[in-house]
Design an enzyme around this catalytic site. Structure first.
Site, PDB file in Angstrom:
ATOM      1  N   GLY A   1      -3.945  -2.902   1.303  1.00 17.16           N
ATOM      2  CA  GLY A   1      -4.206  -1.874   0.300  1.00 17.16           C
ATOM      3  C   GLY A   1      -5.317  -0.911   0.658  1.00 17.16           C
ATOM      4  N   GLU A   2      -5.298   0.219  -0.034  1.00 14.55           N
ATOM      5  CA  GLU A   2      -6.352   1.230   0.091  1.00 14.55           C
ATOM      6  C   GLU A   2      -7.292   1.025  -1.109  1.00 14.55           C
ATOM      7  OE1 GLU A   2      -7.626   3.836   1.875  1.00 14.55           O
ATOM      8  OE2 GLU A   2      -8.932   4.145   0.158  1.00 14.55           O
TER       9      GLU A   2
ATOM     10  N   SER B   1     -10.895   4.606   8.336  1.00 16.12           N
ATOM     11  CA  SER B   1      -9.843   4.330   9.297  1.00 16.12           C
ATOM     12  C   SER B   1      -9.386   5.668   9.867  1.00 16.12           C
ATOM     13  CB  SER B   1      -8.722   3.607   8.527  1.00 16.12           C
ATOM     14  OG  SER B   1      -7.736   3.194   9.382  1.00 16.12           O
ATOM     15  N   LEU B   2      -9.798   5.995  11.077  1.00 16.03           N
ATOM     16  CA  LEU B   2      -9.570   7.343  11.630  1.00 16.03           C
ATOM     17  C   LEU B   2      -8.263   7.401  12.433  1.00 16.03           C
ATOM     18  CD1 LEU B   2     -10.865  10.185  11.924  1.00 16.03           C
ATOM     19  CD2 LEU B   2     -11.873   9.375  14.077  1.00 16.03           C
ATOM     20  N   ASN B   3      -8.222   6.717  13.528  1.00 14.19           N
ATOM     21  CA  ASN B   3      -6.987   6.524  14.325  1.00 14.19           C
ATOM     22  C   ASN B   3      -6.416   7.760  15.016  1.00 14.19           C
ATOM     23  OD1 ASN B   3      -7.096   3.832  13.391  1.00 14.19           O
ATOM     24  ND2 ASN B   3      -6.188   4.510  11.489  1.00 14.19           N
TER      25      ASN B   3
ATOM     26  N   CYS C   1       1.076   0.125  10.194  1.00 19.54           N
ATOM     27  CA  CYS C   1       0.536  -0.927   9.337  1.00 19.54           C
ATOM     28  C   CYS C   1       1.630  -1.619   8.538  1.00 19.54           C
ATOM     29  CB  CYS C   1      -0.488  -0.303   8.389  1.00 19.54           C
ATOM     30  SG  CYS C   1      -1.086  -1.440   7.135  1.00 19.54           S
TER      31      CYS C   1
ATOM     32  N   CYS D   1       0.859  -1.180   0.000  1.00 16.86           N
ATOM     33  CA  CYS D   1       0.000   0.000   0.000  1.00 16.86           C
ATOM     34  C   CYS D   1       0.897   1.233   0.000  1.00 16.86           C
ATOM     35  CB  CYS D   1      -0.870  -0.015   1.253  1.00 16.86           C
ATOM     36  SG  CYS D   1      -1.999   1.382   1.355  1.00 16.86           S
TER      37      CYS D   1
ATOM     38  N   CYS E   1      -5.911  -7.128  11.876  1.00 17.51           N
ATOM     39  CA  CYS E   1      -5.848  -5.801  11.256  1.00 17.51           C
ATOM     40  C   CYS E   1      -4.464  -5.195  11.392  1.00 17.51           C
ATOM     41  CB  CYS E   1      -6.853  -4.874  11.936  1.00 17.51           C
ATOM     42  SG  CYS E   1      -8.509  -5.203  11.380  1.00 17.51           S
TER      43      CYS E   1
HETATM   44  S1  SF4 Z   1      -3.861   1.070   7.128  1.00 13.71           S
HETATM   45 FE1  SF4 Z   1      -4.779   0.680   5.101  1.00 13.71          FE
HETATM   46  S2  SF4 Z   1      -4.350   2.554   3.967  1.00 13.71           S
HETATM   47 FE2  SF4 Z   1      -2.968   2.592   5.732  1.00 13.71          FE
HETATM   48  S3  SF4 Z   1      -1.055   1.675   4.968  1.00 13.71           S
HETATM   49 FE3  SF4 Z   1      -2.309   0.036   5.864  1.00 13.71          FE
HETATM   50  S4  SF4 Z   1      -3.419  -0.852   4.150  1.00 13.71           S
HETATM   51 FE4  SF4 Z   1      -2.685   1.163   3.513  1.00 13.71          FE
END
Ligand code: SF4
Length: 352
Positions: free
Chosen positions: A169-170, A225-227, A114, A107, A344
């Site tokens: 991935g996004e 995905s806020l975080n 991540c 990604c 996740c």
């Molecule tokens: S959280 Fe989602 S958008 Fe962010 S790097 Fe990981 S896979 Fe990509």
């Protein structure tokens, strides 16, 4: 218990796999015939896998029944999509499974917590590679019915009731392939998966949300995905925020044509000592105020070489209580697949 299963590789050329990226109308056009004439073949191909040689699967299962599987993609050595079949239970709905699919290998969004982000973008999955994950998941569940039961066929015969684009991935960064895959998944003549059971999770790509809004798919579920709910912190955790700050993201979500009873899923990964204070909870509540949403709290899942830690359960519960006290509907996500590197934030082949 963790097991490894390698199925036999498919024949060298299996051109039909590419056809699974088509809706019935496109399949009929490819065959130069009327959709009605191609309907039965398309149905057999998509529902029974007839003529579709699935790719070789590497798969691991944990004690809870979570299955993580990898499929070769992109034609290059070592490139694999990663998907997870997660068993779910609830008091009202009994048990079912959710399939978490990837839209890319790696990604380019670069979220620092991540594993996929650390890989960088290696490959945008094709439509057939996305649909392949659904077909392989069905084969793994091994409950697809024979053609004689075609009239009774239902999309959840194999127990998979939800498909979530929350793997590697996004999804909105691979917009065309993902939206076409959703069309194929939902085609009533084929997989017939209801759009209300499909969820696209985005890091907050405002451009992608606007394009999605133009498609007018109000029942498609959207997760964000806020975080972090202040720009300074979110800029450091999620580089996308530097160009698409929270206020603009909130505006895009308010403007999005969500169905009247639908709601956003706001995902929040709690990182110990980083985004887990009462002030952070208040900021999340402020971000959510104009939105119909449910906040999903996840404790951080440990990763290779990662600088973050998982917060204590008490911290998570206090955060949840604070959000609830501010009128935000909040749930705690149960962790699945951590031992498989399938939870996740953990997807990302170390060998790539
Ligand atoms: S959280 Fe989602 S958008 Fe962010 S790097 Fe990981 S896979 Fe990509």
């Amino acid at each position: 218990m963790v097991e490894n299963t390698h199925t036999r590789p498919p024949p060298r050329s299996c051109p039909d796999v590419a056809l699974t990226g088509m809706t019935l109308a496109e399949y009929a056009a490819w065959r130069r015939t009327h959709p009605q004439a191609a309907r039965a073949d398309y149905r057999r191909m998509m529902r029974e896998g007839e003529g579709v040689a699935l790719p070789p699967v590497t798969r691991r299962t944990d004690d809870e029944g979570t299955v993580k599987f990898c499929l070769p993609v992109g034609g290059a050595a070592g490139l694999e999509s990663e998907s997870v079949i997660v068993p779910m239970t609830s008091y009202h709905r009994g048990t079912w499974h959710t399939l978490c699919v990837s839209s890319q290998v790696g990604c380019r969004m670069g979220c620092v917590f991540c594993e996929s982000g650390r890989l960088g973008l290696r490959h945008n999955l094709t439509v057939a590679e996305i649909i392949g994950q659904r077909l392989v998941a069905r084969a793994i569940r091994q409950t697809i019915r024979s053609s004689s039961a075609a009239r009774e066929w239902q999309y959840f015969h194999d127990g998979i009731r939800n498909i979530v684009f929350m793997g590697m991935g996004e999804p909105l960064d691979n917009f065309d392939a993902v939206t076409q895959a959703i069309r194929v998944l939902g085609d009533p003549a084929g997989l017939n998966f209801p759009m209300g059971q499909i969820c696209v999770s985005t890091v907050g790509r405002i451009d992608g949300l606007r394009r999605l809004a133009e498609l007018r798919w109000p029942n498609l579920r959207i997760a964000v995905s806020l975080n972090a709910a202040n720009d300074r912190l979110r800029d450091t955790l999620m580089p996308v925020n530097r160009g698409m700050p929270l206020r603009e993201l909130q505006r895009a979500l308010v403007d999005y044509p969500l169905a009247p009873k639908a709601y956003y899923l706001i995902e929040y990964v709690l990182l110990k000592g980083v985004n887990d204070t009462p002030a952070d909870a208040d900021a999340v509540a402020a971000f959510c105020r104009p939105l119909r949403c449910v906040v999903n709290l996840l404790p951080y899942n440990p990763q290779r070489f990662a600088a973050f830690e998982t917060p204590a359960t008490e911290t998570l519960l206090a955060f949840m209580k604070r959000l609830k006290s501010r009128g935000v509907f909040t749930k705690r996500r149960i962790v699945h697949g951590r031992d498989l590197q399938g939870a996740c934030g953990q997807l990302g082949n170390a060998g790539v």
